[in-house]
Motif scaffolding. Structure first.
Motif, PDB file in Angstrom:
ATOM      1  N   LEU A 358       6.060   6.912 -10.824  1.00 59.89           N
ATOM      2  CA  LEU A 358       4.666   6.961 -10.357  1.00 59.89           C
ATOM      3  C   LEU A 358       4.114   8.293  -9.994  1.00 59.89           C
ATOM      4  O   LEU A 358       3.113   8.711 -10.315  1.00 59.89           O
ATOM      5  CB  LEU A 358       4.418   5.857  -9.272  1.00 59.89           C
ATOM      6  N   TYR A 359       5.116   9.018  -9.153  1.00 57.91           N
ATOM      7  CA  TYR A 359       5.033  10.509  -8.858  1.00 57.91           C
ATOM      8  C   TYR A 359       4.751  11.445 -10.206  1.00 57.91           C
ATOM      9  O   TYR A 359       3.745  12.124 -10.291  1.00 57.91           O
ATOM     10  CB  TYR A 359       6.213  10.846  -8.196  1.00 57.91           C
ATOM     11  N   LEU A 360       5.455  11.176 -11.155  1.00 59.80           N
ATOM     12  CA  LEU A 360       5.351  11.912 -12.553  1.00 59.80           C
ATOM     13  C   LEU A 360       3.964  11.539 -13.191  1.00 59.80           C
ATOM     14  O   LEU A 360       3.452  12.413 -13.701  1.00 59.80           O
ATOM     15  CB  LEU A 360       6.645  11.641 -13.333  1.00 59.80           C
ATOM     16  N   GLU A 361       3.746  10.436 -13.073  1.00 59.31           N
ATOM     17  CA  GLU A 361       2.500   9.876 -13.823  1.00 59.31           C
ATOM     18  C   GLU A 361       1.200  10.594 -12.998  1.00 59.31           C
ATOM     19  O   GLU A 361       0.332  11.060 -13.640  1.00 59.31           O
ATOM     20  CB  GLU A 361       2.335   8.246 -13.694  1.00 59.31           C
ATOM     21  N   ALA A 362       1.233  10.479 -11.682  1.00 57.75           N
ATOM     22  CA  ALA A 362       0.276  11.095 -11.068  1.00 57.75           C
ATOM     23  C   ALA A 362       0.030  12.866 -11.190  1.00 57.75           C
ATOM     24  O   ALA A 362      -0.899  13.111 -11.630  1.00 57.75           O
ATOM     25  CB  ALA A 362       0.526  11.162  -9.452  1.00 57.75           C
ATOM     26  N   LEU A 363       1.396  13.285 -11.363  1.00 61.26           N
ATOM     27  CA  LEU A 363       1.395  14.893 -11.706  1.00 61.26           C
ATOM     28  C   LEU A 363       0.767  14.986 -13.118  1.00 61.26           C
ATOM     29  O   LEU A 363       0.195  15.765 -13.688  1.00 61.26           O
ATOM     30  CB  LEU A 363       2.717  15.412 -11.580  1.00 61.26           C
ATOM     31  N   ILE A 364       1.154  14.301 -13.994  1.00 59.43           N
ATOM     32  CA  ILE A 364       0.613  14.345 -15.406  1.00 59.43           C
ATOM     33  C   ILE A 364      -0.788  13.958 -15.539  1.00 59.43           C
ATOM     34  O   ILE A 364      -1.521  14.717 -16.390  1.00 59.43           O
ATOM     35  CB  ILE A 364       1.248  13.221 -16.464  1.00 59.43           C
ATOM     36  N   GLU A 365      -1.195  13.108 -14.911  1.00 57.57           N
ATOM     37  CA  GLU A 365      -2.812  12.657 -15.050  1.00 57.57           C
ATOM     38  C   GLU A 365      -3.537  13.743 -14.297  1.00 57.57           C
ATOM     39  O   GLU A 365      -4.580  14.125 -14.665  1.00 57.57           O
ATOM     40  CB  GLU A 365      -2.885  11.425 -14.424  1.00 57.57           C
ATOM     41  N   PHE A 366      -3.217  14.354 -13.114  1.00 56.96           N
ATOM     42  CA  PHE A 366      -4.020  14.878 -12.253  1.00 56.96           C
ATOM     43  C   PHE A 366      -3.560  16.244 -11.655  1.00 56.96           C
ATOM     44  O   PHE A 366      -4.399  17.107 -11.202  1.00 56.96           O
ATOM     45  CB  PHE A 366      -4.273  14.346 -10.896  1.00 56.96           C
ATOM     46  N   PHE A 367      -2.449  16.993 -11.948  1.00 61.04           N
ATOM     47  CA  PHE A 367      -2.052  18.218 -11.549  1.00 61.04           C
ATOM     48  C   PHE A 367      -2.706  19.263 -12.462  1.00 61.04           C
ATOM     49  O   PHE A 367      -2.629  19.047 -13.774  1.00 61.04           O
ATOM     50  CB  PHE A 367      -0.449  18.243 -11.591  1.00 61.04           C
ATOM     51  N   PRO A 368      -3.352  20.406 -12.085  1.00 56.94           N
ATOM     52  CA  PRO A 368      -3.881  21.149 -12.729  1.00 56.94           C
ATOM     53  C   PRO A 368      -2.958  22.244 -13.542  1.00 56.94           C
ATOM     54  O   PRO A 368      -3.116  23.392 -13.370  1.00 56.94           O
ATOM     55  CB  PRO A 368      -4.883  21.922 -11.858  1.00 56.94           C
ATOM     56  N   TRP A 434       1.542  19.379   1.267  1.00 56.20           N
ATOM     57  CA  TRP A 434       0.240  18.676   1.708  1.00 56.20           C
ATOM     58  C   TRP A 434      -0.874  19.294   0.562  1.00 56.20           C
ATOM     59  O   TRP A 434      -1.644  18.446   0.384  1.00 56.20           O
ATOM     60  CB  TRP A 434       0.146  19.086   3.035  1.00 56.20           C
ATOM     61  N   THR A 435      -0.885  20.589   0.354  1.00 60.90           N
ATOM     62  CA  THR A 435      -2.093  21.150  -0.430  1.00 60.90           C
ATOM     63  C   THR A 435      -1.939  20.503  -1.586  1.00 60.90           C
ATOM     64  O   THR A 435      -2.884  20.251  -2.558  1.00 60.90           O
ATOM     65  CB  THR A 435      -1.671  22.640  -0.631  1.00 60.90           C
ATOM     66  N   MET A 436      -0.924  20.286  -2.348  1.00 59.09           N
ATOM     67  CA  MET A 436      -0.563  19.701  -3.783  1.00 59.09           C
ATOM     68  C   MET A 436      -1.397  18.122  -3.596  1.00 59.09           C
ATOM     69  O   MET A 436      -1.741  17.994  -4.546  1.00 59.09           O
ATOM     70  CB  MET A 436       0.963  19.744  -4.133  1.00 59.09           C
ATOM     71  N   PHE A 437      -1.164  17.393  -2.687  1.00 56.73           N
ATOM     72  CA  PHE A 437      -1.326  15.935  -2.836  1.00 56.73           C
ATOM     73  C   PHE A 437      -2.940  16.032  -2.402  1.00 56.73           C
ATOM     74  O   PHE A 437      -3.685  15.140  -3.049  1.00 56.73           O
ATOM     75  CB  PHE A 437      -0.690  15.242  -1.630  1.00 56.73           C
ATOM     76  N   HIS A 438      -3.548  16.682  -1.517  1.00 58.32           N
ATOM     77  CA  HIS A 438      -4.999  17.082  -1.440  1.00 58.32           C
ATOM     78  C   HIS A 438      -5.691  17.288  -2.485  1.00 58.32           C
ATOM     79  O   HIS A 438      -6.698  16.969  -3.241  1.00 58.32           O
ATOM     80  CB  HIS A 438      -5.159  18.167  -0.400  1.00 58.32           C
ATOM     81  N   THR A 439      -5.040  18.409  -3.600  1.00 59.82           N
ATOM     82  CA  THR A 439      -5.428  18.830  -4.942  1.00 59.82           C
ATOM     83  C   THR A 439      -5.466  17.622  -5.600  1.00 59.82           C
ATOM     84  O   THR A 439      -6.439  17.341  -6.425  1.00 59.82           O
ATOM     85  CB  THR A 439      -4.530  19.859  -5.483  1.00 59.82           C
ATOM     86  N   LEU A 440      -4.600  16.813  -5.719  1.00 59.31           N
ATOM     87  CA  LEU A 440      -4.428  15.530  -6.866  1.00 59.31           C
ATOM     88  C   LEU A 440      -5.487  14.583  -6.206  1.00 59.31           C
ATOM     89  O   LEU A 440      -5.837  14.117  -7.387  1.00 59.31           O
ATOM     90  CB  LEU A 440      -2.900  14.857  -6.469  1.00 59.31           C
ATOM     91  N   THR A 441      -5.890  14.303  -5.089  1.00 59.86           N
ATOM     92  CA  THR A 441      -7.043  13.346  -4.721  1.00 59.86           C
ATOM     93  C   THR A 441      -8.177  13.792  -5.492  1.00 59.86           C
ATOM     94  O   THR A 441      -8.934  13.031  -5.938  1.00 59.86           O
ATOM     95  CB  THR A 441      -6.961  13.061  -3.284  1.00 59.86           C
ATOM     96  N   VAL A 442      -8.644  15.264  -5.110  1.00 61.39           N
ATOM     97  CA  VAL A 442      -9.676  15.612  -5.491  1.00 61.39           C
ATOM     98  C   VAL A 442      -9.830  15.697  -7.196  1.00 61.39           C
ATOM     99  O   VAL A 442     -10.720  15.365  -7.780  1.00 61.39           O
ATOM    100  CB  VAL A 442      -9.971  17.250  -5.186  1.00 61.39           C
ATOM    101  N   GLN A 443      -8.670  16.102  -7.843  1.00 60.43           N
ATOM    102  CA  GLN A 443      -8.643  16.209  -9.389  1.00 60.43           C
ATOM    103  C   GLN A 443      -8.874  14.588  -9.935  1.00 60.43           C
ATOM    104  O   GLN A 443      -9.489  14.466 -10.869  1.00 60.43           O
ATOM    105  CB  GLN A 443      -7.315  16.918  -9.841  1.00 60.43           C
ATOM    106  N   ALA A 444      -8.160  13.876  -9.116  1.00 63.89           N
ATOM    107  CA  ALA A 444      -8.425  12.300  -9.530  1.00 63.89           C
ATOM    108  C   ALA A 444      -9.938  11.799  -9.370  1.00 63.89           C
ATOM    109  O   ALA A 444     -10.584  11.362 -10.330  1.00 63.89           O
ATOM    110  CB  ALA A 444      -7.668  11.297  -8.608  1.00 63.89           C
TER     111      ALA A 444
END
Length: 647
Positions: A358-368, A434-444
């Motif tokens: 699930l972590y990898l899926e979130a990174l693939i979908e939303f990490f910039p 923390w910064t990364m997960f904030h970024t992922l919520t915004v990117q999502a």
């Protein structure tokens, strides 16, 4: 004309202020940033050696090397150079196995430091490619090579090398044609290590034999011989009826004919490899890697990025990085999680394995990430997707291997900027996570995904099973029970994580783990976003959401070596105020009308004035146009500045 130019400037300014969504793709943003930072078009693309005024002559005229060079002289602002750069990259990638014979380089003539060099080598247009043989004379200016597509570049390069070998300019006997007319002569001068000769019968215009000769150059048991169609006697003995044609010859003069499927060098190489592998010869495989296609260069986007980066530089000079998110920080979070924390587990199975996926899926979908980064994550996911468990050692090894293959990060050794602590024991990885997960919520939210809780669930799974601080993990898990019933949209996800983060840092205020140089405040504090605070001390969550969305969408590609020198005694990165260091503030009572809501340090009044000025200018232009429509026409004297050239 003056009004037209003024209108264009005003319109650009207006659009710049309003467009805070960060629509530039990560790959384009990286290229644009490299341009504005003076790195040119080939930064971090190792197959193209970036040369400059201080390294050019040392490299090209180095008496200790025997390599020929193809050098592209280009201008970072030239549209045609941008269109040609993927071709140059792909060409360099395709011939990277020949670097002992020919290497590929580039010089950015838009860099002022390189102006004298480009003038000396008579660079009159862009892009311009020149060939330099090994050990050229000091006054040699290079041989002009007509640029074109990859096939053209390959052909002209191999023909040039063939001619240089014939003239004795380069010492490459493998590129010389075999002129003997008897098969027995094949082995006359062959070293004893050679087990098989590959005879390539071709017409003079073909370069298939030369390309195969270079491909097999490092394989001591195989020698490639090029036979042109004018060697009639040998051609007749071989029985060649069409060109090109391949023959594999052993020391007993046994011949294996091969009809090429096509004239692709890699296809023919693979045909030869298959036969030689059956005969017990180990031949490495050649797999053609594709360079990601580059988008059209948008000068307006570059100018927009330059404006943003100027604002960042101003903040850097004032040690104010509290609302800037740096790509190197969030990339370090990914790197440490995949290389250190996850592999530290002996076995990953069951619930923890599901959390990993699930972590990898979130990174693939939303990490910039750019394309290379996304491909990197996909390759890791592909490795584990059909498994039910994986050992930490196995996972760590595959992560490192895929890093080498894909080179996903801005820099393999990038340091923290926004998350840098005053001492190595402070901040760093927890801050970046923390910064990364904030970024992922915004990117999502920006991606308009329908899975509103996916990032939070991925974060919960990661923190529960992999985060190294057990106490921190337990606290977060206890908070996380609230998001399932309170988050129904991606916007809710952004705000839930913001509240949770402020709560965590309030609890950690004055804790021994707190960096003493970085005071903790509730984020965002009024000096960054006054409109986020009501006068009664509560939050205006609508404004907070807009502020966080802008902050975590506009990511800076600055790296530590690009930071301007601080005017203070302390280094810039030693006096940072960050979201990741927060505590409850007391006594704030600011009016929301004095707000700063945008990353560019403009308040609502500034934006309103810009809009009014824009509308006023537009009205004036319309009136002027109407006046000219009813005015008698006349011939206007031409001026140089009336001529515009589209890039």
């Amino acid at each position: 004309m003056i009004w037209l130019k003024s209108f264009y400037v005003l319109l650009t300014c207006f659009l710049l202020l309003l467009n805070v969504k960060g629509d530039i793709s990560p790959d384009s943003k990286k290229i644009y940033h490299d341009i504005t930072a003076g790195r040119g078009l080939y930064s971090h693309f190792e197959q193209v050696v970036s040369l400059n005024a201080s390294t050019f002559k040392i490299t090209i005229f180095n008496s200790s090397q025997s390599t020929s060079w193809l050098v592209e002289f280009y201008n970072s602002w030239c549209g045609h150079c941008h269109r040609f750069s993927p071709v140059w990259k792909q060409f360099a990638l395709d011939i990277s196995g020949w670097k002992d014979v020919i290497s590929v380089a580039a010089v950015d003539c838009s860099n002022p430091m390189n102006t004298p060099l480009c003038r000396e080598y008579e660079i009159m247009f862009y892009p311009l490619v020149k060939y330099f043989p090994p050990l050229p004379a000091n006054d040699f200016l290079g041989t002009l090579v007509k640029s074109g597509d990859i096939e053209h570049l390959m052909k002209i390069t191999l023909k040039t090398l063939r001619q240089e070998a014939a003239d004795g300019t380069i010492n490459q006997p493998a590129l010389l044609p075999f002129k003997e007319n008897a098969l027995e002569k094949v082995w006359q001068y062959a070293p004893s290590s050679v087990q098989f000769s590959v005879i390539v019968a071709q017409q003079n215009d073909s370069v298939l034999g030369e390309s195969l000769a270079l491909d097999f150059l490092k394989i001591p048991s195989v020698k490639v011989l090029i036979v042109f169609d004018n060697n009639v006697e040998l051609i007749n003995r071989l029985g060649t009826l069409e060109f090109p044609f391949i023959y594999i010859l052993d020391r007993h003069l046994a011949v294996v004919p091969i009809k090429p499927i096509n004239q692709s060098r890699i296809t023919v190489y693979s045909q030869i490899r298959d036969i030689l592998m059956q005969k017990g010869v180990e031949i490495p495989e050649i797999v053609r890697k594709e360079v990601p296609p580059a988008g059209i260069v948008d000068v307006g986007e570059i100018m927009k990025l330059m404006e943003i980066e100027e604002q960042i530089k101003k903040k850097l000079n004032h040690n104010d990085l509290s609302d800037i998110v740096f790509q190197v920080d969030i990339e370090n979070a990914v790197r440490n999680s995949l290389r250190v924390e996850i592999p530290s587990h002996k076995t990953i199975s069951g619930e923890s394995f599901d959390a990993l996926k699930l972590y990898l899926e979130a990174l693939i979908e939303f990490f910039p990430f750019g394309k290379k980064g996304i491909d990197y994550l996909h390759s890791i996911m592909f490795y584990i997707k059909d498994k039910s468990s994986v050992s930490g050692t196995e996972f760590g090894n595959i992560v490192v291997a895929k890093e080498i293959t894909h080179s996903p990060y801005l820099s393999p050794r990038s340091n923290y900027i926004g998350c840098r602590g005053s001492n190595p024991k402070y901040r760093g990885y927890p801050c970046s996570l923390w910064t990364m997960f904030h970024t992922l919520t915004v990117q999502a939210d920006y991606a308009r995904t329908t899975e509103s809780k996916k990032v939070l669930r991925a974060m919960l799974g990661y923190v529960k099973h992999f985060f190294g601080c057990t106490e921190c993990s337990m606290h977060f898990q206890s908070m996380a029970v609230t998001f399932e019933g309170n988050v129904s949209s991606t916007a809710d996800s952004i705000l839930w994580l913001w509240k949770a983060h402020n709560s965590v840092n309030k609890r950690l205020s004055k804790d021994p783990t707190e960096d003493p140089i970085h005071p903790k405040v509730q984020f965002p504090p009024p000096n960054l976003c006054r409109a986020c605070h009501y006068s009664n001390g509560t939050w205006n969550e609508k404004i907070v959401l807009a502020y966080l969305s802008s902050m975590y969408k506009n990511i800076s590609f600055f790296m530590l070596d690009e930071l301007p020198e601080s005017t203070s005694e302390e280094p810039i990165v030693n006096n940072l105020l960050r979201h990741e260091n927060v505590e409850e503030e007391k006594g704030f009572n600011y009016s929301s009308t004095e707000s700063k809501t945008l990353q560019f340090n403009f308040n609502i009044l500034d934006v309103s004035l810009c809009v009014i000025l824009y509308m006023f200018s537009l009205a004036i232009i319309i009136l002027v146009c109407i006046k000219f429509l009813f005015k008698k026409t006349y011939r206007k004297k031409a001026y140089a500045y009336d001529i515009f050239q589209k890039v």
